[in-house]
Design a protein around this motif. Structure first.
Motif, PDB file in Angstrom:
ATOM      1  N   ASP A 215       0.833  -1.208   0.000  1.00 27.79           N
ATOM      2  CA  ASP A 215       0.000   0.000   0.000  1.00 27.79           C
ATOM      3  C   ASP A 215       0.866   1.255   0.000  1.00 27.79           C
ATOM      4  OD1 ASP A 215      -2.310  -1.417  -0.019  1.00 27.79           O
ATOM      5  OD2 ASP A 215      -2.783  -1.148   2.100  1.00 27.79           O
ATOM      6  N   THR A 216       1.884   1.240   0.871  1.00 29.66           N
ATOM      7  CA  THR A 216       2.749   2.414   0.976  1.00 29.66           C
ATOM      8  C   THR A 216       3.405   2.719  -0.363  1.00 29.66           C
ATOM      9  OG1 THR A 216       3.185   1.911   3.286  1.00 29.66           O
ATOM     10  CG2 THR A 216       4.735   3.380   2.208  1.00 29.66           C
ATOM     11  N   LEU A 217       3.936   1.683  -0.999  1.00 29.06           N
ATOM     12  CA  LEU A 217       4.606   1.896  -2.283  1.00 29.06           C
ATOM     13  C   LEU A 217       3.606   2.297  -3.363  1.00 29.06           C
ATOM     14  CD1 LEU A 217       7.065  -1.099  -2.067  1.00 29.06           C
ATOM     15  CD2 LEU A 217       7.709   1.307  -2.101  1.00 29.06           C
ATOM     16  N   THR A 218       2.431   1.655  -3.346  1.00 28.74           N
ATOM     17  CA  THR A 218       1.411   2.012  -4.331  1.00 28.74           C
ATOM     18  C   THR A 218       1.023   3.475  -4.164  1.00 28.74           C
ATOM     19  OG1 THR A 218       0.561  -0.222  -4.119  1.00 28.74           O
ATOM     20  CG2 THR A 218      -0.823   1.341  -5.294  1.00 28.74           C
ATOM     21  N   ALA A 219       0.825   3.859  -2.903  1.00 27.65           N
ATOM     22  CA  ALA A 219       0.426   5.239  -2.643  1.00 27.65           C
ATOM     23  C   ALA A 219       1.520   6.213  -3.048  1.00 27.65           C
ATOM     24  CB  ALA A 219       0.086   5.420  -1.174  1.00 27.65           C
ATOM     25  N   ALA A 220       2.783   5.733  -3.073  1.00 30.00           N
ATOM     26  CA  ALA A 220       3.878   6.599  -3.503  1.00 30.00           C
ATOM     27  C   ALA A 220       4.021   6.579  -5.021  1.00 30.00           C
ATOM     28  CB  ALA A 220       5.184   6.177  -2.843  1.00 30.00           C
ATOM     29  N   GLY A 221       3.127   5.885  -5.698  1.00 29.23           N
ATOM     30  CA  GLY A 221       3.116   5.906  -7.146  1.00 29.23           C
ATOM     31  C   GLY A 221       3.994   4.879  -7.832  1.00 29.23           C
ATOM     32  N   ILE A 227       5.990  -3.471  -8.042  1.00 30.00           N
ATOM     33  CA  ILE A 227       5.653  -3.946  -6.696  1.00 30.00           C
ATOM     34  C   ILE A 227       5.564  -5.461  -6.692  1.00 30.00           C
ATOM     35  CG2 ILE A 227       3.863  -3.952  -4.920  1.00 30.00           C
ATOM     36  CD1 ILE A 227       3.361  -1.030  -5.594  1.00 30.00           C
ATOM     37  N   ILE A 228       4.962  -6.011  -7.757  1.00 23.42           N
ATOM     38  CA  ILE A 228       4.830  -7.469  -7.820  1.00 23.42           C
ATOM     39  C   ILE A 228       6.206  -8.116  -7.961  1.00 23.42           C
ATOM     40  CG2 ILE A 228       4.019  -9.405  -9.227  1.00 23.42           C
ATOM     41  CD1 ILE A 228       1.576  -7.665  -9.937  1.00 23.42           C
ATOM     42  N   TRP A 229       6.953  -7.698  -8.987  1.00 25.21           N
ATOM     43  CA  TRP A 229       8.160  -8.442  -9.344  1.00 25.21           C
ATOM     44  C   TRP A 229       9.349  -8.124  -8.450  1.00 25.21           C
ATOM     45  CZ3 TRP A 229       7.167 -12.621 -11.710  1.00 25.21           C
ATOM     46  CH2 TRP A 229       6.072 -12.683 -12.583  1.00 25.21           C
ATOM     47  N   VAL A 230       9.390  -6.927  -7.894  1.00 17.81           N
ATOM     48  CA  VAL A 230      10.541  -6.581  -7.055  1.00 17.81           C
ATOM     49  C   VAL A 230      10.221  -6.802  -5.576  1.00 17.81           C
ATOM     50  CG1 VAL A 230      12.145  -4.778  -6.369  1.00 17.81           C
ATOM     51  CG2 VAL A 230      11.371  -4.928  -8.750  1.00 17.81           C
ATOM     52  N   TYR A 231       9.081  -6.264  -5.133  1.00 21.23           N
ATOM     53  CA  TYR A 231       8.818  -6.276  -3.688  1.00 21.23           C
ATOM     54  C   TYR A 231       8.027  -7.510  -3.238  1.00 21.23           C
ATOM     55  CZ  TYR A 231      10.855  -1.710  -3.537  1.00 21.23           C
ATOM     56  OH  TYR A 231      11.750  -0.690  -3.612  1.00 21.23           O
ATOM     57  N   ALA A 232       6.883  -7.736  -3.871  1.00 26.16           N
ATOM     58  CA  ALA A 232       6.055  -8.854  -3.421  1.00 26.16           C
ATOM     59  C   ALA A 232       6.786 -10.183  -3.611  1.00 26.16           C
ATOM     60  CB  ALA A 232       4.728  -8.864  -4.171  1.00 26.16           C
ATOM     61  N   LEU A 233       7.446 -10.337  -4.764  1.00 33.11           N
ATOM     62  CA  LEU A 233       8.054 -11.633  -5.050  1.00 33.11           C
ATOM     63  C   LEU A 233       9.161 -11.969  -4.052  1.00 33.11           C
ATOM     64  CD1 LEU A 233       7.556 -13.847  -7.068  1.00 33.11           C
ATOM     65  CD2 LEU A 233       9.457 -12.999  -8.418  1.00 33.11           C
ATOM     66  N   LYS A 234       9.995 -10.992  -3.741  1.00 35.09           N
ATOM     67  CA  LYS A 234      11.092 -11.286  -2.817  1.00 35.09           C
ATOM     68  C   LYS A 234      10.540 -11.623  -1.429  1.00 35.09           C
ATOM     69  CE  LYS A 234      15.580  -9.737  -1.194  1.00 35.09           C
ATOM     70  NZ  LYS A 234      16.516  -8.639  -1.045  1.00 35.09           N
ATOM     71  N   ASN A 235       9.506 -10.878  -1.011  1.00 34.11           N
ATOM     72  CA  ASN A 235       8.888 -11.199   0.268  1.00 34.11           C
ATOM     73  C   ASN A 235       8.225 -12.578   0.229  1.00 34.11           C
ATOM     74  OD1 ASN A 235       8.839  -9.058   2.486  1.00 34.11           O
ATOM     75  ND2 ASN A 235       8.588  -7.844   0.629  1.00 34.11           N
ATOM     76  N   ALA A 236       7.571 -12.846  -0.899  1.00 31.89           N
ATOM     77  CA  ALA A 236       6.858 -14.115  -1.018  1.00 31.89           C
ATOM     78  C   ALA A 236       7.829 -15.288  -1.017  1.00 31.89           C
ATOM     79  CB  ALA A 236       6.018 -14.125  -2.292  1.00 31.89           C
ATOM     80  N   MET A 237       9.033 -15.074  -1.559  1.00 30.54           N
ATOM     81  CA  MET A 237       9.979 -16.175  -1.658  1.00 30.54           C
ATOM     82  C   MET A 237      10.489 -16.614  -0.287  1.00 30.54           C
ATOM     83  SD  MET A 237      10.231 -17.492  -4.504  1.00 30.54           S
ATOM     84  CE  MET A 237       8.570 -17.109  -4.986  1.00 30.54           C
ATOM     85  N   VAL A 238      10.335 -15.768   0.729  1.00 26.36           N
ATOM     86  CA  VAL A 238      10.809 -16.157   2.060  1.00 26.36           C
ATOM     87  C   VAL A 238      10.064 -17.400   2.563  1.00 26.36           C
ATOM     88  CG1 VAL A 238      11.052 -15.422   4.457  1.00 26.36           C
ATOM     89  CG2 VAL A 238      11.672 -13.869   2.619  1.00 26.36           C
TER      90      VAL A 238
ATOM     91  N   LYS B 457      16.596   1.390  -0.504  1.00 27.15           N
ATOM     92  CA  LYS B 457      15.935   0.978  -1.745  1.00 27.15           C
ATOM     93  C   LYS B 457      14.487   1.483  -1.775  1.00 27.15           C
ATOM     94  CE  LYS B 457      14.868  -3.062  -4.588  1.00 27.15           C
ATOM     95  NZ  LYS B 457      15.400  -2.572  -5.854  1.00 27.15           N
ATOM     96  N   GLN B 458      13.834   1.409  -0.615  1.00 28.92           N
ATOM     97  CA  GLN B 458      12.422   1.785  -0.584  1.00 28.92           C
ATOM     98  C   GLN B 458      12.222   3.295  -0.692  1.00 28.92           C
ATOM     99  OE1 GLN B 458       9.999  -0.798   2.153  1.00 28.92           O
ATOM    100  NE2 GLN B 458      11.985  -1.620   2.706  1.00 28.92           N
ATOM    101  N   VAL B 459      13.146   4.061  -0.122  1.00 30.52           N
ATOM    102  CA  VAL B 459      13.010   5.518  -0.256  1.00 30.52           C
ATOM    103  C   VAL B 459      13.368   5.938  -1.679  1.00 30.52           C
ATOM    104  CG1 VAL B 459      13.805   7.754   0.584  1.00 30.52           C
ATOM    105  CG2 VAL B 459      13.491   5.884   2.189  1.00 30.52           C
ATOM    106  N   MET B 460      14.316   5.235  -2.278  1.00 31.97           N
ATOM    107  CA  MET B 460      14.760   5.595  -3.628  1.00 31.97           C
ATOM    108  C   MET B 460      13.755   5.180  -4.701  1.00 31.97           C
ATOM    109  SD  MET B 460      18.659   4.574  -2.933  1.00 31.97           S
ATOM    110  CE  MET B 460      19.136   4.128  -4.599  1.00 31.97           C
ATOM    111  N   GLU B 461      12.938   4.206  -4.380  1.00 29.93           N
ATOM    112  CA  GLU B 461      12.022   3.652  -5.381  1.00 29.93           C
ATOM    113  C   GLU B 461      11.152   4.716  -6.073  1.00 29.93           C
ATOM    114  OE1 GLU B 461      12.014   0.152  -6.066  1.00 29.93           O
ATOM    115  OE2 GLU B 461      10.883   0.851  -7.809  1.00 29.93           O
ATOM    116  N   PRO B 462      10.394   5.538  -5.308  1.00 31.15           N
ATOM    117  CA  PRO B 462       9.577   6.558  -6.000  1.00 31.15           C
ATOM    118  C   PRO B 462      10.427   7.567  -6.764  1.00 31.15           C
ATOM    119  CG  PRO B 462       9.337   6.734  -3.597  1.00 31.15           C
ATOM    120  CD  PRO B 462      10.140   5.516  -3.860  1.00 31.15           C
ATOM    121  N   LEU B 463      11.628   7.850  -6.263  1.00 34.10           N
ATOM    122  CA  LEU B 463      12.504   8.809  -6.953  1.00 34.10           C
ATOM    123  C   LEU B 463      12.888   8.278  -8.322  1.00 34.10           C
ATOM    124  CD1 LEU B 463      14.819   9.621  -3.929  1.00 34.10           C
ATOM    125  CD2 LEU B 463      13.070  11.111  -4.917  1.00 34.10           C
TER     126      LEU B 463
END
Lengths: 315, 669, 298
Positions: A215-221, A227-238, B457-463
């Motif tokens: 949500d935070t990343l989505t809200a940041a645009g 989000i799927i391939w970089v963030y969700a996938l790495k978290n999901a792989m745990v 990485k997370q702060v840099m992402e939107p940038l």
């Protein structure tokens, strides 16, 4: 990183000791004397049995035998086959390539199918696609892998004749034939594990996508794809990685049976024949060998887990 | 399975009044039978069970009767032998029917054995904890690492090929599975407050385990038991297939397949029927397990219908009709904007919500979650959205951000950002709005950051996404941002992971992410609620400073009166899905217009003298779906009259109460 | 703890119900090489009189809940004295006598978690009564109904499951469970923190009423200063495992002595907008002073 590997390696030592003791205990508990198996026809003579047992050191107390088994195993000496007399370690090593190829192929199939289906379902949670993947993985989990192997043979080899005759060809003889011969067995072997991985990946991806950080990343645009391939996938792989040791263990167990379906000369065939023929030293060696492979796989998974999950690293 | 809490969907799980009169058990049974696949699966399991019990009556032939004539062996399906014969001329159908006995005996028997041994081990480890647990878990790990087939081979090698040995061999595979599960659940339950409460009541440990913890295990055990019964049937068939299961004369499904494999070139059909029966049976056990799981936990995969906005309800561009209720709602607001904020007079508000409705789609239609909300936020203004849980304030925030969970959607109204309607826009259009013009900070700072990525990485992402910065530029800017929000030694902390931060610091990082793309407005959804007071004050001050410095507009969603009083220019009070009052902050706290606002302020203990009785609001907030016609607060309101419950109450002069003008509300000061 | 601000003087009370002196509590973290104890509470001393409410406030990690749990014997006491009715609880060893359990009860934070989801809510009461050998089955049912009446629940609620009750109703059940054993001391660990404001005031009133009726004492642990001030006779402030200040409620709020108490009070939102600019100014000045190293605390 070195600290991580070191700490995990330390844990392997007690595992190895416990597993090899267990294997020894197992053979110790088996009914009937190995001496009788060696002597065959002459095994009805108690004096002959006693003599052979003395030669083999079987009359020694339990702990003495355990100690000498450890000592020998440490130097790679797993004893000789009671039936053929050949060194057990040689027999196992000879059959190792077929087993490893099969398990590797199955793992590859399971990972590719499982993760792609899981990501597909997880990103389309609660839609028709999700239900479809769920249904498919339910079906795959219910199909015995060896039966799937039989069906594949019936359809592709006997029926359509489009697949090459499935047979084990060592890779050093003909690489293409080796790969070709592995296709059907790998598919059959990996299907069940792929269902397991798909289910886990689906849950983990769906959870990651409905998480607050998504949500935070989505809200940041940040675009959904990233989000799927970089963030969700790495978290999901745990969690997926955490359970992949189990998947590998299941694959290895199933491969022992799958060898039979496709006539692969692997450890499974050796083990089954030895169990049936009461060739205790081969059973002992083969079980230990498989257990060691599993421990190594677990070690690798554990280290990868630490790499993936910063919280699991030693401080 | 640990799951992050979904946005408050309390209303989904609360049973309707009528239903709660029946017992929990019969309700569960009914819920189970409402799942068609589970019912079909249960029916197949019943068929297999009947076949097993009545095999001698159902089987057309004696399963052991051989016929070695050339015509007798390996027949395909025919009128006499429906499923053909095997290599010894035995009837396949009869062998399959008798095979059901072995399948069920091995399946159920092995699961029972595994449960009887594994569950007590798990209970002991989980409840005792400490050294028991550490050593025990290591052992479980080691055993569990061994492939099940290997364990089975070993047990059979020791015990032989009798039925009891097979049952025990297959059961041995599952022991650790049950132990692990029982341990995990016990450990989780043991840490729960109700166990502490039982201890404080003087209840003994043993009674706690058996009376309090064990009931929580039964559901998962039944589910796992069903699924492992299926797995046991597969393993038994594998053992028979490779010829180290039961003696080959015993009719078993796996044994039939073993024969089939040998005859695959001659009679491939032989492999089909036993395989299909195994697949159906295993599938059925799995589906029954899934069905029970869904009955207990609710179906997490059920398809959800999307909510569509009613086009005709799109608000007109400008308030055309003076009689329309919503523009009036905001008059107080519009007037107030000019005063505290430095916005140029006459400029359009930053955010303007008009007549917004948010609904949850259910099988029986739509349940409203947010009703007729109108609210504006001016440039550089901090507007508070104050409400108790279940008021719909977070749903409103998510609606603005386009982050509504599946099944929940905007069903009417508009959300204008600088005049442009963004309500219900697609992902693609929102991409250029989120972050750049509209950003958000959520409640739980730890959950708001990905645990496996560095904060850099997370702060840099939107940038990198919005400004296409290269790594170096993004890094420099990230350090600036983190320093600005008060993260010390930002350069070195870029490489740290969220768990290395305190809650307050993590929230600062989340604010830095929100600020990265220079948004005009920030939605802060309970952004300070999970923090300690001193940290909360710091984060609030940070938001105030950022407003002063950058001219940010902020929608501050909170349940805390103090937070609203301390930071907001204007406050909207939400109750049961509606905004009931909007006013300038001083006015709201001093002279509330709506009875709910007044009651809420009075209930606050800081307003009463110590020892005095607190004024209370009787009753509870009505749940979504159970909102009354007319005023949602009427049933708890001491000023309610008959007219309050006749029709929906419009927002007039900043208050959604028909008696606003006649009431003089007193609030303790 | 810095030497500038020694632990506050213990307000000695004559014939206290609860007497805590130099309480220390350790958290054991087990490693491969044995267990390492970390001291999380140290040198805590206070008394609670009969019918008195002592508020215990602090931020997360201050040790306030830990202290409460040690008094409830859910955690072991590492050092010091905890006496209820003059009997030191560390003399009990591993087991806790039923008599102690009857005297000291608890109400916890999250009402939905403090009731077993698989049992009707009345079970918690009847099981406790049965364990203490109070009455026969009929008598226990009667006492349970009576306790439900006392906390404002209806008969119909007796057989409900926790999920079928609202948060406020669940907390009433939890209070009834504590009440039914007629305890002398109730440890309220964030007992109203999870509730909405309008429910919160109902529960606070209920606790106050019950205290008047029965004369029980409360140890009221909370992070919300406003609530604690309303309900407590005296308040103790904890920080990093130490008691930093203990005083009558009004004195503590009007003339806080310890800098940490002052800071806590200035950080607490005042629930009214008047004077907020000044408060913000004070906080900013504090932060600057801290940055300049003039204030000893973070």
């Amino acid at each position: 990183m070195l600290k991580l590997i070191g700490s995990r390696l330390l844990l392997v030592v007690p595992q190895l000791i416990i597993v090899s003791s267990l294997v020894f205990l197992m053979v110790y508990l088996m009914p009937g004397s190995p001496a009788a198996a060696i002597l065959g026809e002459a095994g009805s003579n108690p004096e002959a049995i006693a003599r052979v047992e003395r030669e083999l050191g079987l009359d020694q107390p339990f702990f003495v035998r355990l100690g000498s088994w450890f000592g020998a195993a440490l130097t790679g000496d797993l004893g000789n086959s009671l039936i053929s007399g050949r060194p057990v370690a040689d027999q196992i090593l000879m059959r190792l390539p077929a087993t490893l190829s099969l398990v590797g192929g199955g793992l590859l199939v399971a990972m590719i199918i499982g993760i792609s289906l899981g990501v597909l379902a997880g990103t389309h949670a609660r839609t028709g696609i999700d239900r479809g993947v769920t249904a498919f993985s339910s079906l795959m989990q219910a199909i015995p892998e060896f039966w799937l192997g039989l069906i594949l043979i019936i359809v592709f080899v006997n029926g359509l004749g489009i697949a090459p005759v499935v047979a084990w060809v060592p890779p050093e003889i003909n690489l293409a034939a080796w790969a070709g011969g592995l296709v059907l067995p790998s598919l059959a072997l990996g299907a069940g594990a792929s269902a397991l991985i798909a289910r886990q990946t689906r849950t983990a991806v769906a959870e990651a996508l409905s998480s607050k950080y998504a949500d935070t990343l989505t809200a940041a645009g940040v675009p959904r794809g990233r989000i799927i391939w970089v963030y969700a996938l790495k978290n999901a792989m745990v969690p997926v990685l955490a359970s992949s040791a189990l998947a590998v263990s299941i694959l290895i167990g199933t491969s022992l049976v799958m060898e039979r379906v496709f006539g692969f000369p692997g450890i499974g065939t050796l083990l089954i024949n030895s169990v049936a023929g009461k060739d205790f030293s081969v059973v002992q060696g083969a079980v230990l060998f498989v257990a060691i492979i599993i421990i190594i796989v677990n070690l690798v998974v554990d280290i990868l887990y630490g790499v993936l999950n910063p919280k699991a690293r030693p401080q | 399975m640990s799951q992050t809490a979904p946005p408050k969907t309390q209303f989904l799980s609360v049973p309707a009044e009528a239903e709660s009169k029946t017992s929990v058990g019969s309700r569960a049974v009914r819920r189970f039978f409402r799942q068609p696949t589970a019912v079909l699966a249960l029916a197949w399991v019943a068929i297999v069970a009947i076949a097993a019990v009545f095999a001698p009556f159902l089987a057309p032939f004696d399963p052991l009767q051989t016929n070695y004539t050339p015509e007798g062996v390996l027949q395909g399906p025919n009128a006499e032998h429906w499923l053909g014969t095997d290599d010894a001329g035995r009837d396949v159908l009869s062998r399959i029917i008798f095979g059901a006995r072995i399948a069920l005996m091995v399946g159920l028997g092995s699961v029972t054995v595994a449960m009887l041994i594994g569950v007590p081990i798990g209970l002991l480890l989980g409840y005792r904890g400490g050294w028991y647990d550490r050593i025990g878990t290591r052992f479980i790990d080691i055993f569990d690492a061994l492939p099940g087939m290997l364990v089975a081979f070993a047990v059979i090698a020791i015990l032989g090929r009798e039925l009891y040995a097979i049952v025990f061999a297959v059961g041995a595979i599952f022991i650790m599975n049950f132990a692990r599960m029982a341990r995990a659940i016990t450990l989780a339950e043991r840490g729960k407050l109700y166990v502490d409460a039982a201890k404080v009541s003087g209840i003994t440990e043993r009674a706690i385990i058996f009376r309090q913890i064990l009931p929580n295990l039964i559901g998962p055990l039944v589910i796992q038991g069903a699924i492992l019964t299926g797995a046991a049937i597969i393993i038994e068939s594998m053992l028979s297939f490779v010829g180290i299961g039961l003696q080959s004369s015993v009719p078993s499904w796996g044994g039939l397949l073993g024969l089939a494999a040998a005859q695959i070139g001659v009679q491939p059909f032989l492999a089909i029927p036993p395989g299909v029966v195994i697949v159906l049976t295993v599938l059925s056990f799995n589906l029954v397990g899934d069905g029970i799981n869904d009955t207990l936990a609710g179906d997490k995969r059920k398809r959800i219908k999307p909510v569509r906005r009613v086009r005709s309800e799109r608000a007109p561009l400008a308030p055309v009709a003076p009689a329309a209720p919503f523009p009036a709602a905001d008059q107080a607001g519009a007037a107030a904007v000019a005063a505290p904020s430095a916005a140029p007079a006459g400029a359009a508000p930053r955010l303007e919500i008009r007549g917004l409705h948010v609904g949850l789609s259910t099988p029986s239609g739509q349940t409203p979650l947010v009703r007729d909300v109108s609210l504006t936020i001016g440039r550089g203004e901090i507007v508070g959205l104050l409400g108790e849980s279940g008021s719909g304030k977070s749903m409103l925030a998510r609606a603005i951000l386009g982050l509504l969970p599946p099944g929940i959607g905007i069903s009417g109204g508009s959300i204008r950002l600088d005049g442009e309607d963004i309500a219900g826009l697609g992902e693609k259009d929102l991409r250029d709005i989120r972050g750049v013009r509209l950003a958000a900070v959520f409640q739980d700072p730890m959950a708001s950051l990905s645990p496996v990525h560095t904060i850099g990485k997370q702060v840099m992402e939107p940038l990198r996404v919005h400004f296409k910065m290269n790594k170096k530029q993004a890094q420099e800017r990230a350090v600036e941002l983190l320093t600005r929000v008060g993260v010390a030694h930002a350069e070195t902390r870029l490489k740290d992971y969220p768990h290395q931060f305190s809650g307050g610091m993590a929230q600062r990082v989340a604010i830095a992410i929100a600020l990265a793309s220079k948004p005009d407005i920030i939605i802060a959804d309970e952004a300070t609620s999970a923090l300690d007071v001193t940290t909360q004050a710091q984060v609030l001050d940070l938001l105030l400073d950022l407003r002063d410095e950058l001219g940010l507009s902020i929608l501050l969603i909170t349940h805390g009166l103090g937070v609203a009083a301390e930071a907001c220019d204007r406050v909207a009070v939400m109750y049961a899905g509606e905004i009931v009052e909007v006013a300038e902050v001083g006015e709201l706290f001093e002279a509330p217009k709506h009875p709910y606002t007044a009651a809420l302020l009075s209930a606050n203990p800081t307003r009463s003298d110590a020892g005095d009785k607190l004024p209370t609001i009787p009753g509870v907030v009505p749940l979504a779906g159970q909102w009354p016609v007319g005023c949602h607060f009427a049933s708890r309101c001491q000023f309610a009259i008959d007219a309050c419950t006749v029709a929906a109450i419009p927002m007039v002069d900043g208050s959604r109460c028909i008696r606003t003008t006649e009431l003089t509300l007193e609030v303790a000061q | 703890m810095n030497a500038q601000f020694p632990d506050p003087q213990v307000h000695e009370i004559e014939d206290p119900l609860l007497r805590v002196r130099d309480l220390a509590i350790d958290y054991g973290t087990n490693t491969v090489f044995g267990s390492k104890a970390k001291r999380v509470v140290e040198g805590v001393s206070f008394d609670i009189g009969r019918g008195e409410t002592l508020g215990l406030v602090g931020e997360s990690g201050s040790g306030k809940s830990t202290t409460g749990r040690a008094i409830l014997r859910l955690l072991p006491v590492a050092d010091g004295v905890v006496e209820v009715e003059g009997v030191d609880i560390s003399s009990y060893g591993k087991r806790t006598p039923l008599g102690y359990r009857k005297q000291v009860q608890a109400v916890f934070q999250d009402p939905s978690m403090s009731l077993n989801p698989r049992q009707p809510v009345s079970y918690a009461l009847t099981a406790a009564l049965a364990r203490h050998g109070i009455g026969d089955r009929r008598e226990r049912d009667r006492l349970t109904r009576e306790a439900f009446d006392q906390v404002g629940l209806q008969r119909a609620h007796l057989e409900r499951y926790p999920t079928e009750l609202s948060g406020g109703q669940q907390q009433r059940v939890a209070i009834a469970r504590a009440l039914v054993l007629k305890p002398k001391l109730v440890v309220c660990d964030e007992a109203v923190s999870a509730l909405d404001l309008s429910t919160q005031s109902q529960i606070i009133n209920l606790l106050a009423d019950l205290q008047q009726e029965t004369g029980m004492s409360y140890l009221f642990i909370a992070h919300d200063l406003g609530i604690v001030r309303h309900i407590s006779d005296r308040i103790a402030v904890m920080r990093s495992g130490h008691l930093v200040e203990l005083a009558d409620s009004d004195r503590l709020f009007d003339q806080p002595h310890h800098p940490y108490t002052k800071r806590l009070l200035s950080a607490t939102p005042a629930d009214r907008p008047e004077g907020r600019e000044e408060r913000r100014h004070t906080r900013r000045a504090y932060a600057e002073a801290h940055a300049a190293g003039q204030v000893p605390m973070p």
